[in-house]
Design an enzyme around this catalytic site. Structure first.
Site, PDB file in Angstrom:
ATOM      1  N   ALA A 150      39.336  -1.174  44.055  1.00 28.72           N
ATOM      2  CA  ALA A 150      40.716  -1.177  42.490  1.00 28.72           C
ATOM      3  C   ALA A 150      41.677  -2.275  43.032  1.00 28.72           C
ATOM      4  CB  ALA A 150      41.296   0.646  43.291  1.00 28.72           C
ATOM      5  N   ASN A 151      42.443  -1.894  42.211  1.00 31.46           N
ATOM      6  CA  ASN A 151      43.512  -3.052  41.885  1.00 31.46           C
ATOM      7  C   ASN A 151      45.018  -2.331  42.328  1.00 31.46           C
ATOM      8  OD1 ASN A 151      44.732  -2.687  39.058  1.00 31.46           O
ATOM      9  ND2 ASN A 151      42.508  -3.624  38.243  1.00 31.46           N
ATOM     10  N   ARG A 152      46.248  -3.124  42.234  1.00 35.86           N
ATOM     11  CA  ARG A 152      47.335  -2.634  42.367  1.00 35.86           C
ATOM     12  C   ARG A 152      47.921  -2.097  41.008  1.00 35.86           C
ATOM     13  NH1 ARG A 152      49.022  -2.873  47.786  1.00 35.86           N
ATOM     14  NH2 ARG A 152      47.985  -4.573  48.364  1.00 35.86           N
TER      15      ARG A 152
END
Ligand code: C5P
Length: 217
Positions: A29-31
């Site tokens: 995932a990412n932020r």
């Protein structure tokens, strides 16, 4: 019409990250928090548009008057975008994962030995570029670009490469991701509109005003 300048328009927004599963309990995932995309969906609804918000996994309430479609992966997001067409405007704010694991393990991968096996990855579809090439391309197609340096030249290049109308560039060298403020520049064919840092809700209202202006021309 003054207060509901997007009345009768369908605005499609993508927001949030995507999660790309590795096994039943793990993902890449990412932020991205989804805040800026949700704020744009909310502002478009306030401006009178019918709004479809395709949201990756985020912890945010659905803005009033917005139809929300929840997805997990990039491929699900691509499908939901396709299903939401036609749209007059698409604002692609989602931070789509560029890569996903080539295969998803059916069972939890066990921790064996010291180092885990390398994880083969494969490229995800570019949803924005796909929309740009589609026969059902929205008349106004807007992408986002998170940059840390040379923001304008990179955004100009991306605008041309992805064949979109506007790239909204944000400088993510600070703590924009997850934060409540954002400083963006709207990079268009012939000009750049630079906005000062302000709350994401205010950024959203200005973007929606610009969208209404562009559609009214
Ligand atoms: O090339 P880059 O990922 O920086 O482009 C960002 C823009 O493209 C954003 O508008 C993002 O929502 C969109 N995008 C997409 N699908 C991808 C990657 C990016 O729609 N797989």
């Amino acid at each position: 019409a003054i207060h509901r300048p997007l009345h009768g328009r369908h605005v499609l927004v993508t927001a949030g990250p995507t999660h790309e599963p590795i096994d039943p309990v793990r993902y890449i995932a990412n932020r991205s928090s989804g805040k800026q995309g949700f704020a744009i969906a909310a502002a478009a609804a306030q401006a009178g548009a019918r709004v479809t918000l395709v949201a990756g996994p985020v912890h945010l309430p659905t803005p009033p008057g917005v139809e929300r479609v929840d997805v997990e992966t990039a491929r699900e997001m691509a499908q939901a975008v396709e299903q939401a067409l036609p749209a007059d405007v698409a604002v692609m704010v989602a931070a789509v994962a560029d890569w996903r694991p080539e295969t998803v393990a059916g069972r939890k991968i066990k921790k064996q030995g010291l180092a885990p096996e390398p994880l083969p990855l494969t490229e995800n579809p570019d949803i924005l570029a796909g929309l740009a090439a589609s026969p059902r391309r929205p008349a106004l197609l807007i992408g986002f670009a998170a940059e840390t340096n040379d923001v304008i030249p990179h955004a100009q290049q991306k605008r041309a490469r992805k064949q979109v109308d506007w790239i909204i560039a944000n400088d993510v060298s600070g703590d924009v991701m997850g934060g409540d403020a954002n400083a963006v520049q709207i990079v268009r064919e012939n000009d750049v509109v630079s906005l000062p840092e302000m709350p994401k809700d205010d950024v959203a209202r200005v973007i929606v005003e610009r969208i209404a202006d562009a559609l009214a021309r």
